[in-house]
Motif scaffolding. Structure first.
Motif, PDB file in Angstrom:
ATOM      1  N   GLU C  78     -10.868 -74.103  47.104  1.00 27.07           N
ATOM      2  CA  GLU C  78     -12.154 -74.440  47.952  1.00 27.07           C
ATOM      3  C   GLU C  78     -13.267 -74.112  46.723  1.00 27.07           C
ATOM      4  O   GLU C  78     -14.129 -74.989  47.101  1.00 27.07           O
ATOM      5  CB  GLU C  78     -12.376 -73.114  48.973  1.00 27.07           C
ATOM      6  CG  GLU C  78     -11.281 -73.564  50.229  1.00 27.07           C
ATOM      7  CD  GLU C  78     -11.537 -72.400  51.407  1.00 27.07           C
ATOM      8  OE1 GLU C  78     -10.471 -72.277  52.066  1.00 27.07           O
ATOM      9  OE2 GLU C  78     -12.376 -71.325  51.179  1.00 27.07           O
ATOM     10  N   GLN C  79     -12.989 -73.128  46.100  1.00 25.85           N
ATOM     11  CA  GLN C  79     -14.165 -72.925  45.502  1.00 25.85           C
ATOM     12  C   GLN C  79     -14.332 -74.240  44.191  1.00 25.85           C
ATOM     13  O   GLN C  79     -15.576 -74.469  43.850  1.00 25.85           O
ATOM     14  CB  GLN C  79     -14.132 -71.617  44.426  1.00 25.85           C
ATOM     15  CG  GLN C  79     -14.302 -70.245  45.366  1.00 25.85           C
ATOM     16  CD  GLN C  79     -13.933 -68.999  44.389  1.00 25.85           C
ATOM     17  OE1 GLN C  79     -13.858 -69.014  43.328  1.00 25.85           O
ATOM     18  NE2 GLN C  79     -14.403 -67.995  45.438  1.00 25.85           N
ATOM     19  N   ARG C  80     -13.334 -74.523  43.709  1.00 25.86           N
ATOM     20  CA  ARG C  80     -13.299 -75.716  42.760  1.00 25.86           C
ATOM     21  C   ARG C  80     -13.807 -77.006  43.376  1.00 25.86           C
ATOM     22  O   ARG C  80     -14.719 -77.632  42.942  1.00 25.86           O
ATOM     23  CB  ARG C  80     -11.799 -76.137  42.380  1.00 25.86           C
ATOM     24  CG  ARG C  80     -11.332 -75.085  41.275  1.00 25.86           C
ATOM     25  CD  ARG C  80     -10.488 -75.685  40.515  1.00 25.86           C
ATOM     26  NE  ARG C  80      -9.712 -74.837  39.475  1.00 25.86           N
ATOM     27  CZ  ARG C  80      -8.800 -74.763  38.663  1.00 25.86           C
ATOM     28  NH1 ARG C  80      -8.245 -76.115  38.668  1.00 25.86           N
ATOM     29  NH2 ARG C  80      -8.420 -74.092  38.109  1.00 25.86           N
ATOM     30  N   GLN C  82     -15.971 -76.886  45.922  1.00 22.64           N
ATOM     31  CA  GLN C  82     -17.563 -76.767  45.924  1.00 22.64           C
ATOM     32  C   GLN C  82     -18.460 -76.939  44.665  1.00 22.64           C
ATOM     33  O   GLN C  82     -19.247 -77.448  44.360  1.00 22.64           O
ATOM     34  CB  GLN C  82     -17.987 -75.265  46.311  1.00 22.64           C
ATOM     35  CG  GLN C  82     -17.794 -75.448  47.922  1.00 22.64           C
ATOM     36  CD  GLN C  82     -17.985 -73.907  48.516  1.00 22.64           C
ATOM     37  OE1 GLN C  82     -18.795 -73.053  47.914  1.00 22.64           O
ATOM     38  NE2 GLN C  82     -17.430 -73.650  49.956  1.00 22.64           N
ATOM     39  N   HIS C  83     -17.776 -76.196  43.679  1.00 20.50           N
ATOM     40  CA  HIS C  83     -18.486 -76.077  42.395  1.00 20.50           C
ATOM     41  C   HIS C  83     -17.960 -76.989  41.223  1.00 20.50           C
ATOM     42  O   HIS C  83     -18.639 -77.167  40.129  1.00 20.50           O
ATOM     43  CB  HIS C  83     -18.483 -74.773  41.663  1.00 20.50           C
ATOM     44  CG  HIS C  83     -18.833 -73.694  42.723  1.00 20.50           C
ATOM     45  ND1 HIS C  83     -20.211 -73.675  43.363  1.00 20.50           N
ATOM     46  CD2 HIS C  83     -18.143 -72.693  43.369  1.00 20.50           C
ATOM     47  CE1 HIS C  83     -20.249 -72.539  44.217  1.00 20.50           C
ATOM     48  NE2 HIS C  83     -19.094 -72.054  44.244  1.00 20.50           N
ATOM     49  N   GLY C  84     -17.245 -77.977  41.756  1.00 20.69           N
ATOM     50  CA  GLY C  84     -16.572 -78.775  40.710  1.00 20.69           C
ATOM     51  C   GLY C  84     -15.530 -78.152  39.955  1.00 20.69           C
ATOM     52  O   GLY C  84     -15.134 -76.863  39.916  1.00 20.69           O
ATOM     53  N   GLN C  85     -14.874 -78.800  39.007  1.00 26.30           N
ATOM     54  CA  GLN C  85     -13.623 -78.307  38.173  1.00 26.30           C
ATOM     55  C   GLN C  85     -14.228 -77.025  37.275  1.00 26.30           C
ATOM     56  O   GLN C  85     -15.233 -77.057  36.701  1.00 26.30           O
ATOM     57  CB  GLN C  85     -13.296 -79.234  37.066  1.00 26.30           C
ATOM     58  CG  GLN C  85     -12.090 -78.969  36.504  1.00 26.30           C
ATOM     59  CD  GLN C  85     -10.605 -79.145  37.104  1.00 26.30           C
ATOM     60  OE1 GLN C  85     -10.774 -79.682  38.453  1.00 26.30           O
ATOM     61  NE2 GLN C  85      -9.485 -78.743  36.703  1.00 26.30           N
ATOM     62  N   LEU C  86     -13.503 -75.983  37.634  1.00 32.23           N
ATOM     63  CA  LEU C  86     -14.014 -74.763  36.814  1.00 32.23           C
ATOM     64  C   LEU C  86     -13.352 -74.622  35.288  1.00 32.23           C
ATOM     65  O   LEU C  86     -13.804 -74.450  34.294  1.00 32.23           O
ATOM     66  CB  LEU C  86     -13.843 -73.486  37.460  1.00 32.23           C
ATOM     67  CG  LEU C  86     -14.570 -73.134  38.795  1.00 32.23           C
ATOM     68  CD1 LEU C  86     -14.134 -71.910  39.503  1.00 32.23           C
ATOM     69  CD2 LEU C  86     -16.122 -73.152  38.331  1.00 32.23           C
TER      70      LEU C  86
ATOM     71  N   ASP D  57     -12.806 -62.693  43.873  1.00 35.58           N
ATOM     72  CA  ASP D  57     -14.236 -62.930  43.204  1.00 35.58           C
ATOM     73  C   ASP D  57     -14.543 -61.839  42.091  1.00 35.58           C
ATOM     74  O   ASP D  57     -14.940 -62.037  41.019  1.00 35.58           O
ATOM     75  CB  ASP D  57     -15.515 -62.985  44.114  1.00 35.58           C
ATOM     76  CG  ASP D  57     -15.506 -64.357  44.657  1.00 35.58           C
ATOM     77  OD1 ASP D  57     -14.465 -65.156  44.561  1.00 35.58           O
ATOM     78  OD2 ASP D  57     -15.997 -64.557  46.100  1.00 35.58           O
ATOM     79  N   GLU D  61     -14.690 -61.688  38.219  1.00 33.29           N
ATOM     80  CA  GLU D  61     -16.032 -61.201  37.243  1.00 33.29           C
ATOM     81  C   GLU D  61     -15.545 -60.137  36.426  1.00 33.29           C
ATOM     82  O   GLU D  61     -16.012 -59.945  34.960  1.00 33.29           O
ATOM     83  CB  GLU D  61     -16.718 -60.752  38.350  1.00 33.29           C
ATOM     84  CG  GLU D  61     -17.962 -60.449  37.943  1.00 33.29           C
ATOM     85  CD  GLU D  61     -19.130 -59.661  39.046  1.00 33.29           C
ATOM     86  OE1 GLU D  61     -18.918 -59.514  40.407  1.00 33.29           O
ATOM     87  OE2 GLU D  61     -20.311 -59.153  38.765  1.00 33.29           O
TER      88      GLU D  61
END
Lengths: 87, 81, 87, 81, 81, 87
Positions: C78-80, C82-86, D57, D61
């Motif tokens: 989900e985060q990828r 949203q923010h594009g490839q990490l 998260d 971090e």
């Protein structure tokens, strides 16, 4: 590369390597036991010497751990004898 | 030839079974010594031995519960995907 | 040394070794999970049977751990998204 | 030949990146399961899932903080010696 | 030839001794950092350093006690069996 | 199999593999340190951000751990200098 070792020397070296590997397993057991007995016995802040109870605990820790292993093996063999082969 | 093949297979199988049993014994000893022998003294006491015998049975039971859960879960997931 | 195995036998043995290695990975996961679930669920002194809460905890421990892994992967995806490839 | 070399390099690199990501996921799952799922029941509860999402998260971090500290420290020591 | 053999033996021996000393240092650092530096701040305090110095001595002492017990026990068992 | 790589390429690949192994050791240290500092510093339930004390602890954890290693080496060298080689 230089010439190969002759057969006798090769055998001597193989024995030496085997002995060193046994030594390495011994060291590995001692490191594991020291770590485990330290966590079990040394509960306070380190001081200039161990307290009496820490010292007694450390002195007995290895022998009771090895007794535990033997006791467990004995129990498993008793259960196998009672219930037949568990496999 | 077939006999030699069977011998190889048998030897690998028994080595694997041994390694697995050894690992189970090591873990059991470690967990039960931690739980039952909190202050090592000059010999194992009767109550420590009672604790160790029960701990052995419970660890084996836990191992069986975990094995069943894990195998049933991965079988289910393999069917779904 | 004796004669080598023929090609068919070599292939059969290779498959067997691969299956045994998969088995070894399975065993290794089960040992890790048993150790972790024991530490989480078995808090009291061992008795002649598990308490109800220990038994429930053990029965659910593996499935919730695997649910946790799936949940974490889903969150990361989900985060990828949203923010594009990490990467 | 050059193409084959690049393929070897690319494949080693992606294997390494995968192993590193896998290790990070394993550690994260282990730490967050320990913190957030203290009494495993018949399904993950809403509050357990909230805890897991935050824990994920925070662990990432912490991983970044530790990576930065470690790399900056060993770079400094290499300059001094 | 004999000289080359001795060189091989010496090099294996020193590699083993180094690995053993390294493992002892790693364990000591891990255990003593855990015990003495409970809240890492901007530098090691005097009391943390005192604790670390004592912890180092105690861990070495524990290592010696454990080594002696273990070696004497396995020597005894070898005699009995 | 295809042709072997030429000598220059083999050397380049060997250097690359060595660099990747150094990278793998670096990653392994970072995973170990993250795990250790997490256990030491993150004591509460995970929240939407670290508390001030958790953040300070994490920021200093790696440097104090490396200071600890250097301090221990210094102490051992002092003892060796006093008592002669312990080996």
């Amino acid at each position: 590369m230089a010439d190969k070792f002759d057969d006798a020397t090769q055998k001597e070296l193989a024995n030496f390597v085997e002995a060193e590997q046994a030594q390495a397993r011994l060291h590995s057991s001692i490191h594991m036991l020291t770590s485990m007995c330290w966590d079990k016995c040394v509960t306070g802040t380190p001081s200039t010497r161990f307290s009496r109870s820490e010292e007694g605990c450390l002195a007995n820790c290895v022998d009771r751990f090895l007794d535990t292993s033997l006791f467990m093996v004995k129990k498993i063999e008793e259960q196998r004898a009672q219930h037949g082969q568990l496999s | 030839m077939a006999a030699r093949k069977d011998a190889v297979i048998k030897s690998i199988r028994s080595e694997m079974a041994l390694a697995n049993a050894q690992e189970l014994m090591n873990k059991t000893n470690e967990k039960c010594f931690a739980k039952c022998v909190t202050k090592p003294s000059t010999s194992l006491s009767g109550s420590e031995e009672t604790c160790l015998a029960r701990c052995l049975d419970r660890y084996m039971e836990a191992f069986n519960i975990v094995s069943r859960s894990y195998i049933s879960r991965i079988s289910k997931e393999r069917l779904e995907h």
